[in-house]
Design a protein around this motif. Sequence first.
Motif, short mmCIF file in Angstrom:
data_model
loop_
_atom_site.label_atom_id
_atom_site.label_comp_id
_atom_site.label_asym_id
_atom_site.label_seq_id
_atom_site.Cartn_x
_atom_site.Cartn_y
_atom_site.Cartn_z
N PHE A 1 1.35 0.80 -10.09
CA PHE A 1 1.07 0.39 -8.71
C PHE A 1 1.27 -1.11 -8.56
O PHE A 1 1.21 -1.85 -9.55
N HIS B 1 -2.80 6.42 -2.67
CA HIS B 1 -2.09 6.14 -3.91
C HIS B 1 -2.09 7.38 -4.78
O HIS B 1 -3.14 7.91 -5.11
N SER C 1 0.82 -1.21 0.00
CA SER C 1 0.00 0.00 0.00
C SER C 1 0.85 1.26 0.00
O SER C 1 0.36 2.33 -0.32
N ARG D 1 -9.02 0.03 -12.85
CA ARG D 1 -8.26 -0.56 -11.75
C ARG D 1 -9.21 -1.00 -10.66
O ARG D 1 -10.22 -0.36 -10.40
N TRP E 1 -9.06 -1.90 -6.61
CA TRP E 1 -8.22 -1.84 -5.42
C TRP E 1 -8.85 -2.65 -4.31
O TRP E 1 -10.06 -2.63 -4.14
N ASP F 1 -1.27 9.02 -8.16
CA ASP F 1 -1.04 8.70 -9.57
C ASP F 1 -0.32 9.87 -10.23
O ASP F 1 -0.05 10.89 -9.62
N ARG G 1 5.16 2.27 -4.90
CA ARG G 1 4.84 2.75 -6.23
C ARG G 1 5.94 2.34 -7.17
O ARG G 1 7.07 2.13 -6.76
N PHE H 1 3.54 -6.05 -10.86
CA PHE H 1 3.14 -4.73 -11.34
C PHE H 1 3.22 -4.66 -12.85
O PHE H 1 3.86 -5.50 -13.49
N LEU I 1 -3.41 -3.24 -5.20
CA LEU I 1 -4.15 -3.35 -6.45
C LEU I 1 -4.59 -4.80 -6.63
O LEU I 1 -3.80 -5.72 -6.47
#
Lengths: 240, 969
Positions: A76, B77, A62, B108, B110, B79, A65, A83, B117
């Motif tokens: 992600f 998160h 969580s 996506r 989550w 982006d 990245r 990923f 993800l």
Amino acid sequence: MLQRGKLQLLWLSMHTALVLVSCFTDMETGPGAGLSTQPNGDKFKIEGRAIVPGVKTQDWVSTARVLVEGEEYVGFLRTDGSFAVNDIPSGSYVLEVVTPTYRFEPVRVDITSKGKMRARLVNYIKTSEVIRQPYPLQIRASGPHSYFMKRETWGWTDFLMNPMVMMMVLPLLIIVLLPKVVNTNDPEMRKEMEQSMNMLNPNPELPDVSELMTKLFSGSKGSSKAGSSSKGSRPVAKRR
Amino acid sequence: MAKLILLLLELCIIFCVVHAVFEDQVGKFDWRQQYVGKVRFSHFDTQMQSSKKVLVATESNVFAALNSRTGELFWRHVDKTGPEGNIDALLHHAQDAILVVGNGRVLRSWDVNIGGLNWEVLLDSGSFRSASLVGQQGTVKHVAVLKKAFISVHYLSNGHQKWIENLPDSETVDYQTVYSGGNGHVLVLGVVPHSHITIVVYSMEDGEIIKQVSVEAPWLSNIPASCVVVGQGILMCADSTTMSLNTLDLHQQTQMTQIPLQSLGLEADPDFHPSLMSHQPNAAQKPLSEFFLQLGPERYLLLQLNNGQIVTLRDFNPALLASFATTGEKTVAAVMSPKNKTVSKSQISLLFLDACSINLFSADTGRRLLDTTLIFTVDPNGGKPEKLHVQAFLKKDDSVGYRVMVQTEDQTLTFIQQPGRVMWTREEALSDVVTMEMVDLPLTGTQAELEGEFGKKADGLFSMVLKRLSSQLIMLQAWIAHLWKLFYDARKPRSQVKNDISIDNLSRDEFNLQKMMVMVTSSGKLFGIDSKTGAILWKHYLDNIPSNAAFKLMVQRTTAHFPHPPQCTFLLTEILYISFFFFFGGRSQVTPPALPQPILQSLMLPLMDQDYAKVLLLVDDQYKVSAFPSTKNVLQQLQETASSIFFFLVDSSQGRLSGYRLRTDLSTEQVWEVVIPTEVQKIVFVKGKRPNEHVHSQGRVMGDRSVLYKYLNPNLLAVVTESTDMHQERSFIGILLIDGVTGRIIHEAVQRKARGPVHVVHSENWVVYEYWSTKSRRKEFSVIELYEGMELYNSTVFSSLDRPHAPQVLQQSYIFPSSISTMEATLTEKGITSRHILIGLPSGGILSLPKMFLDPRRPEIITEQSREENLIPYAPELIIRTEWFINYNQSVSRVRGIYTAPSGLESTCLVVAYGLDIYQTRVYPSKQFDVLKDDYDYMLISSVLFALFFATMISKRLAEVKLLNRAWR
């Protein structure tokens, strides 16, 4: 200095040229593809998996990245650690998995205009050196980040192992212990010692320094005080 | 091998030089605040009664889960910025949250609990229209995404595509919404503006078109704005031209039924577009047959559709906001209505608090539920409520309880529990700080008294002694009071001791380490924040700020001039101009001058008016200069000093840099002009030095004891240009060093095969810049240092007009193994401390890189002299060590700027990094040389002292005994 920097650059570029030639067979994927691709060219996907050995993925994904070339492309992590970074035109990119807790090595990924992928170690100095990495990427964490410096802690061993203290303590021990070890009542021994003392003191007329000192400070307790204070001030000096 | 040794040597030096954070200092001097941005979508996680998550998707492309009890983040998160990371839709089902990102490019899913993800699928390109969960036989297993030309249905479990179908006649029909009533059909609604609606019904199983209907609706152009689906698949549209509601059964009818509002006994505001709001608690079920109709800015109606008949359940007038919420089987409607309340506070002042009350109503009857009133107090310095997010839950006695999250215009989120207790507030405006200043706090009364003693003229020895004694007494008194407070606090349990920080009890600390941060956000909200704790001291919302406005904040009067309140000036380019007393957060009484022309440039002069406010010069586009404050005194001072006031203007669209001089009649005269041809390169930015920067040493002592003098030109500008040709072989960046007074080009450097974005720090006698090298595909740093040479031309004063010798220029470049977000140099009070460069990295770390590493005199071959000078041998690559991260694991997302301010201690520099998050800390570039370290071992030193004392006592005694014994012998 400027000149020198240039020379260095020149040397570097020559070096790169050399490497270029040496790995020519592999070069169709090379940096030439660069960023000169047309904007309407195909977009590709970089895939891989990040692994932190011994830690459940739920505990760290969580905060993680995937950054490609800074924040140019962002991906992600899935709950299993894999990923995919989408929509990347062909070129050469540095991919990094960032988390505040674990350290991952960056990887350079080259994508040809046809979509062939290649992963290699990042080397900023010899930019075209190729040390292959598996693709799809397998990025293993090399441990937690170390953010903190260790405080200098104060322990008795540090104090005792201090060379200055050692220099003071060892002679002291010798002075105290030696007379007990060596039997001074033995007349032979005494004779021997006197001899050795005479060896040390070639001129018997010259007054002994220690005697002189005792005479100087006789009556006052100065000597003992001076000695102890000089001993004590050392740890203070050390702390600063 | 030699290189390795060099590296080892370097590491050794680094180890000696660099300061890092110690583990026990975590959170001691630093704090971080994490934000998400302006909320666009929000969902309460209702799958479990005890769930505390609020899911928010924001306009800053952030998706996060907030803790609804504390307002803190569970996970977040971030982006990519820009349209590619834009969140188009947020759907929430069980523990999955489905996001549509980047104009429908990515879908996506989550996992809400973990924050990881589940899956991510790429959709075919095409502009996004709508997305919806699709239910079938009571369960939700699919999500449908509608794009301009096709519709695709995906499995919720793994994202795989179930089917994709092209939409019929997608060139002419503008498909806008997708709807599913949970009966195995997916309905797509499209509109041909001013003609008809097209309804396409797809089978859920295989994507086959079951039915295609066209319905006449010439007045309709935007379905989501004016239509909702109510009850058993009945489309309800509001028509503002005829003031009527139109219903259409999507399954059976082919004709709209018009129901004029008047027939329901309703009247809409004349120029208000009526809008509808319905509620579908679960995608597998049909929507409720009750819906809201908004008839005016402050009027809502709860209506029910019953067998084609519209029944008014309740009329809410006035009502600001309305919302539905479902828990279990029950659905409630929450309505916020204004409630003007007058509060009198101890007869002194009458406060008009604009409060709102929120009430719950049963959705199926419109009956008000008992004991559900909740009071929301509107912050007078905030904005109006904008959105209402309701979390309903069943209490133990099966009645409905609720909490609300109110979103106001100033991007504040307030979470309220019954009966009006604010659980938390989040100032999301702070996620986009544009500019900031740090200002000293004022002195306390006692401190001011002490200061005053030294300021006054001496009047006799006796009275001075008296004064001294009295001030000493005051200090003693303050100290005793402080001790008493400490003692008093120590007795109380820890939880009760709360340092209530407010404007009234804030005062400067001993070393001026605590300051006030004045922050300007892009939404037009201004904040005053305590730098020590991060508490918001005051806030001020300026509404109707244009979204693209450029802000400038200047401190016109500091706290040093006691009776006069400190003053900050807030300049909004080209439009208006506000001045305010920052300390109270209110606007000042000084009326700002009316500005007929847009402002090109503003300068703060070191001149002061009789009230100690610095003079602000504003240059408008007619090159006319106006001063503020513009009293007679100021104008006179300006006339006297006009000959030494120069300023420059940059016109990047025409590539022109021009310097001007002020005449005594406040008109201007052009002195110089530099034109950079815009066909070849464009000016990216122009950077001068910071006005409050001090340089302590004039030169550097070389290895042979001679001095190399720095070229310290305070008027030097660094101009950065980028080539317009972006081809990787031909692109370049240029850097020009121009004297701002004379226009003389001091140095020009061109970096070939380089590309922006360029980041520049310009300070002292050096410029550090960073760029992207297209040839080697890496980031590179370059440093330029300017030196006068071995002797100084005029050591007393620097004048741009009288410097005949061109400075010596040294330059060196390095490889940097990461891209960077922003860059700033540390700043200290007197400039004695060595400098560090603070670099914001995209990974969230803030790297403190010693300037020593960016020194063009780093030698390739170490000599005796370079060792004497402490120069690090040159290595092409700079290293990033995580020990140099000043923010350890407190990563700061999207750092946009780093602000540095000196503190009262020379060793200490205050740092604020802002971006999506705000992080404040202190750095000590040369370690804490002027103050005892915070881990200073008082115990050890005192025990050593005591030990020594006793040792002397004992040895004295022993010596006495010995002497006595000797005397007896």
